[in-house]
Design a protein around this motif. Structure first.
Motif, PDB file in Angstrom:
ATOM      1  N   GLU A  92       0.837  -1.207   0.000  1.00 44.42           N
ATOM      2  CA  GLU A  92       0.000   0.000   0.000  1.00 44.42           C
ATOM      3  C   GLU A  92       0.874   1.260   0.000  1.00 44.42           C
ATOM      4  N   TYR A  93       1.928   1.219   0.779  1.00 49.79           N
ATOM      5  CA  TYR A  93       2.869   2.348   0.857  1.00 49.79           C
ATOM      6  C   TYR A  93       3.540   2.590  -0.503  1.00 49.79           C
ATOM      7  N   ILE A  94       3.961   1.533  -1.165  1.00 48.63           N
ATOM      8  CA  ILE A  94       4.638   1.677  -2.459  1.00 48.63           C
ATOM      9  C   ILE A  94       3.703   2.288  -3.502  1.00 48.63           C
ATOM     10  N   GLU A  95       2.478   1.811  -3.543  1.00 53.12           N
ATOM     11  CA  GLU A  95       1.533   2.341  -4.534  1.00 53.12           C
ATOM     12  C   GLU A  95       1.302   3.839  -4.318  1.00 53.12           C
ATOM     13  N   ALA A  96       1.240   4.254  -3.052  1.00 43.18           N
ATOM     14  CA  ALA A  96       1.068   5.684  -2.753  1.00 43.18           C
ATOM     15  C   ALA A  96       2.301   6.473  -3.184  1.00 43.18           C
ATOM     16  N   GLU A  97       3.463   5.897  -3.021  1.00 43.90           N
ATOM     17  CA  GLU A  97       4.701   6.575  -3.409  1.00 43.90           C
ATOM     18  C   GLU A  97       4.789   6.725  -4.930  1.00 43.90           C
ATOM     19  N   ILE A  98       4.342   5.711  -5.663  1.00 46.60           N
ATOM     20  CA  ILE A  98       4.350   5.797  -7.128  1.00 46.60           C
ATOM     21  C   ILE A  98       3.392   6.902  -7.591  1.00 46.60           C
ATOM     22  N   ALA A  99       2.213   6.933  -6.980  1.00 46.04           N
ATOM     23  CA  ALA A  99       1.235   7.975  -7.353  1.00 46.04           C
ATOM     24  C   ALA A  99       1.811   9.359  -7.112  1.00 46.04           C
ATOM     25  N   LEU A 100       2.535   9.498  -6.013  1.00 42.55           N
ATOM     26  CA  LEU A 100       3.151  10.789  -5.696  1.00 42.55           C
ATOM     27  C   LEU A 100       4.219  11.151  -6.735  1.00 42.55           C
ATOM     28  N   ALA A 101       4.998  10.167  -7.134  1.00 37.16           N
ATOM     29  CA  ALA A 101       6.039  10.427  -8.139  1.00 37.16           C
ATOM     30  C   ALA A 101       5.426  10.817  -9.483  1.00 37.16           C
ATOM     31  N   GLU A 102       4.329  10.160  -9.838  1.00 38.42           N
ATOM     32  CA  GLU A 102       3.700  10.476 -11.129  1.00 38.42           C
ATOM     33  C   GLU A 102       3.078  11.871 -11.132  1.00 38.42           C
ATOM     34  N   GLN A 103       2.776  12.384  -9.943  1.00 38.86           N
ATOM     35  CA  GLN A 103       2.241  13.746  -9.841  1.00 38.86           C
ATOM     36  C   GLN A 103       3.351  14.795  -9.854  1.00 38.86           C
ATOM     37  N   SER A 104       4.592  14.344  -9.700  1.00 35.58           N
ATOM     38  CA  SER A 104       5.715  15.280  -9.692  1.00 35.58           C
ATOM     39  C   SER A 104       5.854  15.924 -11.078  1.00 35.58           C
ATOM     40  N   PRO A 105       6.118  17.232 -11.155  1.00 34.28           N
ATOM     41  CA  PRO A 105       6.218  17.896 -12.459  1.00 34.28           C
ATOM     42  C   PRO A 105       7.489  17.494 -13.209  1.00 34.28           C
ATOM     43  N   VAL A 106       7.466  17.718 -14.499  1.00 36.00           N
ATOM     44  CA  VAL A 106       8.682  17.531 -15.282  1.00 36.00           C
ATOM     45  C   VAL A 106       9.611  18.702 -14.985  1.00 36.00           C
ATOM     46  N   PRO A 107      10.913  18.559 -15.251  1.00 36.52           N
ATOM     47  CA  PRO A 107      11.846  19.660 -14.928  1.00 36.52           C
ATOM     48  C   PRO A 107      11.493  20.944 -15.672  1.00 36.52           C
ATOM     49  N   SER A 108      11.665  22.054 -14.983  1.00 36.09           N
ATOM     50  CA  SER A 108      11.411  23.354 -15.579  1.00 36.09           C
ATOM     51  C   SER A 108      12.726  23.991 -16.032  1.00 36.09           C
ATOM     52  N   THR A 109      12.664  24.790 -17.061  1.00 36.28           N
ATOM     53  CA  THR A 109      13.874  25.495 -17.511  1.00 36.28           C
ATOM     54  C   THR A 109      14.122  26.752 -16.672  1.00 36.28           C
ATOM     55  N   ASP A 110      13.163  27.105 -15.820  1.00 36.11           N
ATOM     56  CA  ASP A 110      13.293  28.351 -15.056  1.00 36.11           C
ATOM     57  C   ASP A 110      14.460  28.327 -14.068  1.00 36.11           C
ATOM     58  N   ASP A 111      14.805  27.120 -13.562  1.00 36.30           N
ATOM     59  CA  ASP A 111      15.857  27.056 -12.549  1.00 36.30           C
ATOM     60  C   ASP A 111      17.122  26.370 -13.069  1.00 36.30           C
ATOM     61  N   LEU A 112      17.303  26.419 -14.363  1.00 36.34           N
ATOM     62  CA  LEU A 112      18.499  25.792 -14.932  1.00 36.34           C
ATOM     63  C   LEU A 112      19.781  26.429 -14.396  1.00 36.34           C
ATOM     64  N   GLU A 113      19.705  27.709 -14.046  1.00 35.10           N
ATOM     65  CA  GLU A 113      20.905  28.398 -13.573  1.00 35.10           C
ATOM     66  C   GLU A 113      21.357  27.905 -12.202  1.00 35.10           C
ATOM     67  N   GLU A 114      20.538  27.092 -11.560  1.00 31.97           N
ATOM     68  CA  GLU A 114      20.946  26.518 -10.277  1.00 31.97           C
ATOM     69  C   GLU A 114      21.876  25.334 -10.455  1.00 31.97           C
ATOM     70  N   SER A 115      22.083  24.924 -11.690  1.00 37.72           N
ATOM     71  CA  SER A 115      22.987  23.805 -11.963  1.00 37.72           C
ATOM     72  C   SER A 115      24.387  24.145 -11.478  1.00 37.72           C
ATOM     73  N   ALA A 116      25.017  23.219 -10.806  1.00 36.00           N
ATOM     74  CA  ALA A 116      26.339  23.478 -10.240  1.00 36.00           C
ATOM     75  C   ALA A 116      27.342  23.880 -11.318  1.00 36.00           C
ATOM     76  N   PHE A 117      27.351  23.173 -12.445  1.00 30.13           N
ATOM     77  CA  PHE A 117      28.333  23.475 -13.476  1.00 30.13           C
ATOM     78  C   PHE A 117      28.046  24.833 -14.112  1.00 30.13           C
ATOM     79  N   TYR A 118      26.760  25.134 -14.296  1.00 31.60           N
ATOM     80  CA  TYR A 118      26.421  26.414 -14.905  1.00 31.60           C
ATOM     81  C   TYR A 118      26.829  27.557 -13.973  1.00 31.60           C
ATOM     82  N   SER A 119      26.556  27.386 -12.659  1.00 29.59           N
ATOM     83  CA  SER A 119      26.875  28.433 -11.717  1.00 29.59           C
ATOM     84  C   SER A 119      28.369  28.703 -11.698  1.00 29.59           C
ATOM     85  N   THR A 120      29.159  27.642 -11.728  1.00 31.37           N
ATOM     86  CA  THR A 120      30.606  27.809 -11.742  1.00 31.37           C
ATOM     87  C   THR A 120      31.041  28.560 -12.990  1.00 31.37           C
TER      88      THR A 120
END
Length: 395
Positions: free
Chosen positions: A360-388
């Motif tokens: 039951e716990y695993i199924e709830a965790e999968i549902a939560l992951a599927e609700q997670s958004p795809v990566p946004s380009t708005d915070d790309l500048e937070e990338s460690a390599f880009y910041s450096t």
């Protein structure tokens, strides 16, 4: 299409190109034949079977006390073992549904190593360097299944925010360092983390893994040698799952056991039944405690059998069915079940309730992951390599 029949595509592109169907050459069949030629000879396979017979563990886990474990510890190790088996089963389903970004490398049959070793570490203090097949170590060290699923789906709430391969999961809050694809390269990095922590006055231990194949590369020897010289608080586990992709151990190294190398570095070496989660915990906990108390590094060889292919695209036709059958009888999950039943730590009714709650716990965790958004380009500048890079440009 006339020109396509004269020029064969590279084997690496085989799965992406449709073969000729109207009398042309099916070059995929040729590729398959070439692969079959890589399978060890029957003589080599027989030698391999004889060698592995000498390493087969008992059918049941011996009933005795394992280290400092109490009843709750035995039950928790079983829960984690069941958890990773079910987490990976659903990972396969998601992969076949096309929801996974990248490959899937399962640990079926070898889970006890990751669970027992990850459970032996001190959360918030120690450092864990898991490999691609060590999802169980993530879970035993405190990671949530939701985070793992989000990573595999390339979602923003995965540990790398959907910006890296699904097996490269670093989580600095938990002190989990993601794997390096050139597997042996993890060893000197982990040794460096162990020494660095000591220089900072922290009583931390670093633990990492390598396979039987990776134990033959240069970084293994160089990293372990330096760990010994520096008396680093470091533990290295060799997951001897008997095949380096399709190469059996009989064609991999000449020594009787990988653990035979430990005396050459002047460090302790331990061999353990890798399908006994309680024994793995006991062995790893002793090594971790020794490292924390100034006793230096330990090399552990955990003998097991990979029951799936190298990854989900590999049907591991190169493994003798006889060998798989012998190790299927030693599956770590039912072995742990029988142990708990026999000792009275977890009877059938309580176990079934525990397993139902876990599913039951695993199924709830999968549902939560599927609700997670795809990566946004708005915070790309937070990338460690880009910041450096940005800092370098503005300086």
């Amino acid at each position: 299409m006339a020109t396509a029949t004269k020029t064969k595509p590279a084997p690496a592109a085989a799965s992406r190109i449709k073969p000729e169907s109207n009398g042309g050459t099916d070059w995929r069949a040729e590729v398959l034949e070439q692969e079959k030629k890589r399978v060890p000879s029957l003589v080599l396979q027989q030698q391999h079977l004889e060698k592995m017979d000498s390493l087969l563990p008992e059918l049941d886990i011996p009933v005795r006390e394992y280290g400092d474990l109490k009843r709750d510890g035995y039950v928790e190790l079983y829960r984690l073992l069941f958890l990773i088996r079910e987490v990976e089963a659903r990972l396969t389903r998601l992969y076949r549904q096309g929801k996974i970004v990248g490959g899937v490398y399962l640990s079926k049959g070898t889970e006890a190593i990751a669970i027992g070793s990850g459970f032996s570490l001190k959360r918030g203090t120690d450092w864990l360097f898991p490999m691609h097949r060590d999802l169980g170590a993530h879970l035993a060290f405190g990671q949530r299944p939701f985070k793992l699923y989000a990573q595999y789906m390339g979602r923003a709430e995965g540990p790398t925010k959907g910006r890296d391969g699904n097996t490269h999961m670093s989580d600095r809050h938990l002190q989990i360092i993601g794997m390096i694809s050139h597997l042996g390269s993890m060893i000197p990095v982990a040794v460096g983390a162990a020494i660095g922590s000591r220089l900072q006055g922290k009583n931390a231990v670093a633990l990492t893994y390598i396979g039987d194949g990776g134990a033959s590369i240069g970084d293994f020897h160089e990293g372990l040698n330096y760990a010994a010289v520096a008396n680093a608080p470091f533990v290295l586990i060799v997951e001897n799952n008997q095949y380096a992709y399709s190469t059996p151990i009989i064609a991999q190294y000449g020594a009787a056991r990988i653990i035979d190398r430990a005396p050459g570095y002047g460090i302790p070496g331990e061999i353990v039944d890798g399908n006994n989660v309680f024994a793995v915990y006991e062995t790893c906990k002793a090594a971790v405690d020794r490292a924390r108390n100034g006793g230096g590094p330990t090399l552990i060889e955990a003998v097991t059998m990979r029951m799936r292919g190298h990854s989900e695209h590999d049907d591991h036709f190169y493994v003798p069915k006889e060998l798989l059958a012998k190790w299927a009888e030693r599956d770590p999950l039912p072995r742990a079940q029988r142990f708990l039943e026999e000792t009275g730590y977890l009877k059938e009714k309580a176990r079934l309730e525990l397993e139902a709650k876990t599913v039951e716990y695993i199924e709830a965790e999968i549902a939560l992951a599927e609700q997670s958004p795809v990566p946004s380009t708005d915070d790309l500048e937070e990338s460690a390599f880009y910041s450096t890079h940005k800092k370098w440009r503005t300086d």
